[in-house]
Design an enzyme around this catalytic site. Structure first.
Site, short mmCIF file in Angstrom:
data_model
loop_
_atom_site.label_atom_id
_atom_site.label_comp_id
_atom_site.label_asym_id
_atom_site.label_seq_id
_atom_site.Cartn_x
_atom_site.Cartn_y
_atom_site.Cartn_z
N HIS A 119 0.79 -6.53 -4.08
CA HIS A 119 -0.20 -6.55 -3.38
C HIS A 119 -2.09 -6.47 -3.58
O HIS A 119 -1.81 -5.54 -4.77
CB HIS A 119 -1.11 -5.83 -1.93
CG HIS A 119 -1.61 -4.93 -2.20
ND1 HIS A 119 -1.97 -4.41 -2.25
CD2 HIS A 119 -0.83 -3.19 -1.47
CE1 HIS A 119 -2.73 -2.65 -2.52
NE2 HIS A 119 -1.32 -2.27 -2.49
N ASP A 120 -2.94 -7.50 -3.90
CA ASP A 120 -4.66 -7.39 -5.32
C ASP A 120 -4.13 -8.10 -6.36
O ASP A 120 -5.01 -7.75 -6.91
CB ASP A 120 -5.18 -6.44 -4.52
CG ASP A 120 -5.45 -6.69 -2.94
OD1 ASP A 120 -6.02 -7.71 -2.77
OD2 ASP A 120 -4.93 -5.34 -2.32
N GLY A 137 0.06 -2.62 -6.88
CA GLY A 137 -1.25 -3.42 -5.87
C GLY A 137 -2.38 -3.06 -6.92
O GLY A 137 -1.87 -1.50 -8.17
#
Length: 255
Positions: A119-120, A137
């Site tokens: 994520h991100d 992440g």
């Protein structure tokens, strides 16, 4: 163009010529650009935007909820540019509201089999992630980054433009632009000279980068002293990019 066994949500927006293979599932809030080909048994969840000429192979999972335990179902996104290739078993997760609420991927990247992008993450253009590379992440990759198979990058790490990691590297610190790293933990092993020559960097720039690398890694200077010396000696865009990538580090650089 869409196989009869595929399930495409009415809320998905596919260009007219997008191909979708057998047993693939495309959820709502998914946008897929023209010329894209989605193979069999692919799952794409939204909100996700895939650019033109995206190629996704079987068993990939794109735009799924992330694995961060803080994630509570907020509407976050995955956005990709054009001409990306996503091979078998790749997993690309959306962002979290604790960061940018978006995982962002540029154009012309190759994600080989079983790559994971957490994520991100922010990935530039023209990168190659070999088989089973894992990004935690919040990782950021520049342009033309190459990561060898089975490499793993700790969360919040940065890898600069034209950097390269050898297979099996465990990367827990930031990698400056143009640098080649390898090992567990990863260590610097000079410049990515082959990559720079293949991409047409001028001899003057490569020579200056070599001298700048020595100032950081070989002269016993502090990072601040080395950056000051680099900027005093050179005014090339390449040496400034090298210095800036070190200056942007928040975790310390691979040594």
């Amino acid at each position: 163009m869409i196989h009869p066994t595929a399930i495409v949500d009415p809320g998905a927006r596919l260009a007219d010529d997008v191909e979708v293979g057998p047993f693939s599932v495309i959820g709502p809030d998914v946008e897929i650009g023209a010329g894209s080909r989605i193979g069999p048994h692919v799952v794409i969840q939204g909100p996700t935007v895939l650019g033109e000429r995206t190629r996704i192979f079987q068993f990939a999972s794109v735009g799924e909820d992330c694995q961060d335990k803080k994630y509570a179902g907020e509407p976050t996104r995955l956005v990709m540019g054009d001409d990306n290739v996503i091979r078998e078993g790749v997993t690309l997760h959306r962002g979290t509201i604790q960061d940018r609420a978006e995982t962002t991927i540029g154009s012309r990247n190759l994600f080989m089999a079983y790559v994971h992008v957490g994520h991100d993450c922010v990935i530039g253009d023209d990168c190659i992630l070999a088989n089973q590379v894992t990004l935690a992440g919040h990782v950021r990759l520049g342009d033309f980054v190459i990561l060898g198979g089975l490499s793993a990058i700790h969360q919040f790490c940065r890898v600069g433009d034209h950097a390269m990691a050898g297979g099996g590297s465990i990367i827990t610190k930031d990698t400056p632009a143009y640098v080649m790293i390898n090992g567990n933990p990863a260590q610097a092993h000079g410049l990515n000279l082959v990559g720079l020559r293949r991409r047409g960097f001028a001899k003057e720039a490569i020579h200056a980068l070599g001298e700048a690398y020595k100032l950081v890694y070989r002269q016993g200077m502090t990072v601040d002293q080395a950056l000051t010396e680099i900027r005093a000696r050179y005014s090339l865009p390449e040496t400034e990019a090298f210095a800036a990538s070190i200056e942007a580090s928040t975790r310390g650089i691979v040594r």
